[in-house]
Design an enzyme around this catalytic site. Structure first.
Site, PDB file in Angstrom:
ATOM      1  N   PRO A 161       0.277  -6.212   4.949  1.00  0.00           N
ATOM      2  CA  PRO A 161       2.087  -6.408   4.587  1.00  0.00           C
ATOM      3  C   PRO A 161       2.721  -7.426   5.237  1.00  0.00           C
ATOM      4  O   PRO A 161       2.569  -6.418   6.403  1.00  0.00           O
ATOM      5  CB  PRO A 161       2.521  -4.552   4.522  1.00  0.00           C
ATOM      6  N   GLU A 162       3.262  -8.415   4.685  1.00  0.00           N
ATOM      7  CA  GLU A 162       4.413  -9.213   6.043  1.00  0.00           C
ATOM      8  C   GLU A 162       5.556  -8.297   5.242  1.00  0.00           C
ATOM      9  O   GLU A 162       6.228  -7.699   3.734  1.00  0.00           O
ATOM     10  CB  GLU A 162       4.043 -10.547   5.914  1.00  0.00           C
TER      11      GLU A 162
ATOM     12  N   HIS B 253      -9.029   7.486   1.749  1.00  0.00           N
ATOM     13  CA  HIS B 253      -8.382   6.726   3.011  1.00  0.00           C
ATOM     14  C   HIS B 253      -6.357   7.053   2.766  1.00  0.00           C
ATOM     15  O   HIS B 253      -5.691   6.830   3.125  1.00  0.00           O
ATOM     16  CB  HIS B 253      -8.040   5.273   2.489  1.00  0.00           C
TER      17      HIS B 253
ATOM     18  N   ARG C  95      -8.132   1.003   6.624  1.00  0.00           N
ATOM     19  CA  ARG C  95      -8.083   0.535   8.643  1.00  0.00           C
ATOM     20  C   ARG C  95      -7.248   1.465   9.631  1.00  0.00           C
ATOM     21  O   ARG C  95      -7.241   1.921  11.115  1.00  0.00           O
ATOM     22  CB  ARG C  95      -7.672  -0.996   8.591  1.00  0.00           C
TER      23      ARG C  95
ATOM     24  N   ARG D 285      11.495 -20.406  24.790  1.00  0.00           N
ATOM     25  CA  ARG D 285      10.252 -19.801  24.142  1.00  0.00           C
ATOM     26  C   ARG D 285       9.307 -21.260  23.660  1.00  0.00           C
ATOM     27  O   ARG D 285       9.361 -22.152  23.641  1.00  0.00           O
ATOM     28  CB  ARG D 285      10.007 -19.295  23.419  1.00  0.00           C
TER      29      ARG D 285
END
Length: 271
Positions: free
Chosen positions: A2-3, A89, A107, A151
């Site tokens: 999920p973003e 899960h 996970r 950066r």
DNA sequence: AAAAGCCCCTGGATGC
DNA sequence: TGCATCCAGGGGCTTT
């Protein structure tokens, strides 16, 4: 998995329904990346005031304290009056007066953390370094450009890092750079102001479109009603290695940057 | 200070 | 069918 769009789609799918609910009971399954930090009993009797989002975190405001939820790579939330018996899960569950909230996360890279408030050390650790919210007013063009100028790392990795702008994960980083016509390997510091502006617009555009289409369901993402998203169908480059660019037909190239796959078009993203 | 690598963990796809 | 290998939407932590 999920973003930002998937997290926001999840939030929108249950925030209104859970607001005002009283927590009746809660249980934890196997440990997640970070677990509660207080006994589950601590949640009982608390009232849910609402659900906010910061980057890829969901902030569940309680009448006393708040819960920070993170879906990691494989997490999804369900919220319903009634839910089937918990599976292997399902690692967090909260029964409320309005329904059951459940986190499924095979996970277990996700997190469920209790914090007293946003100044709580654990909240500061998880949220304190986060960059600008891309879909909000505070995503200012000048601040974005200034942030990038500091950066030297590749622009794709700076987007992913989340300390300049939050919520852009592996799918949408490649997609935004494609829309902006910028090569993912270019040093962030080398982006001119016009190109930074273009990238900023592309990030906003791709994330908003993804929210509007229910997010990306690559494998198993679904919102809190169990519905999948459709954004993946309009991906220009992500997951399309070797397939023709939708604009110029040149085969999409895949490279690796910091152990993650990056997809781009060598012609549409010249540098 | 910033950048690069390393993990955490499970399951699905691929290849022999 | 079985088994090994690789890969996956994240991100904090440790090391350079």
């Amino acid at each position: 998995m999920p973003e930002l769009p998937e997290v926001e789609v999840t939030r929108l799918s249950f925030a209104d329904r859970i607001a005002g609910a009283d927590i009746v009971s809660a249980r934890l399954g196997k440990p997640l990346r970070w677990s509660l930090g207080v006994p589950v009993q601590h949640l009982m009797g608390r009232r849910v005031l609402g659900v906010r989002r910061r980057g890829k975190y969901l902030l569940v405001d309680l009448d006393e304290g708040l819960l920070l939820l993170h879906l990691g790579m494989s997490g999804s939330l369900s919220f319903a009056k009634q839910l089937p018996p918990a599976g292997v899960h399902d690692h967090f569950e909260m029964v409320t007066s309005r329904g059951v909230l459940r986190l499924n996360d095979p996970r277990r890279f996700g997190a469920v953390v209790f914090a007293q408030d946003e100044h709580d050390p654990v909240a500061v650790k998880l949220l304190g370094h986060l960059g600008m919210e891309p879909l909000s007013e505070d995503f200012e063009a000048s601040r974005f450009h200034e942030g990038l100028k500091l950066r030297k790392a590749a622009i794709k990795q700076v987007l992913l890092a989340g300390d300049v702008v939050v919520g852009v994960g592996n799918i949408y980083a490649s997609e935004a750079l494609f829309l902006a016509g910028i090569r993912p390997t270019l040093s962030a510091a080398r982006l001119s102001r016009p190109r930074a502006d273009r990238l900023r617009a592309a990030v906003r555009d791709v994330l908003q479109r993804a929210v509007d289409t229910g997010g990306s369901t690559l494998k198993d993402f679904s919102n809190a009603h169990g519905e999948g998203g459709y954004f993946q169908l309009q991906a220009n480059v992500y997951g399309r290695a070797g397939e023709p660019c939708r604009v110029c037909t040149t085969p999409v190239r895949m490279i690796r940057q910091g152990q993650r796959a990056t997809f781009y078009c060598t012609v549409c993203q010249p540098r």
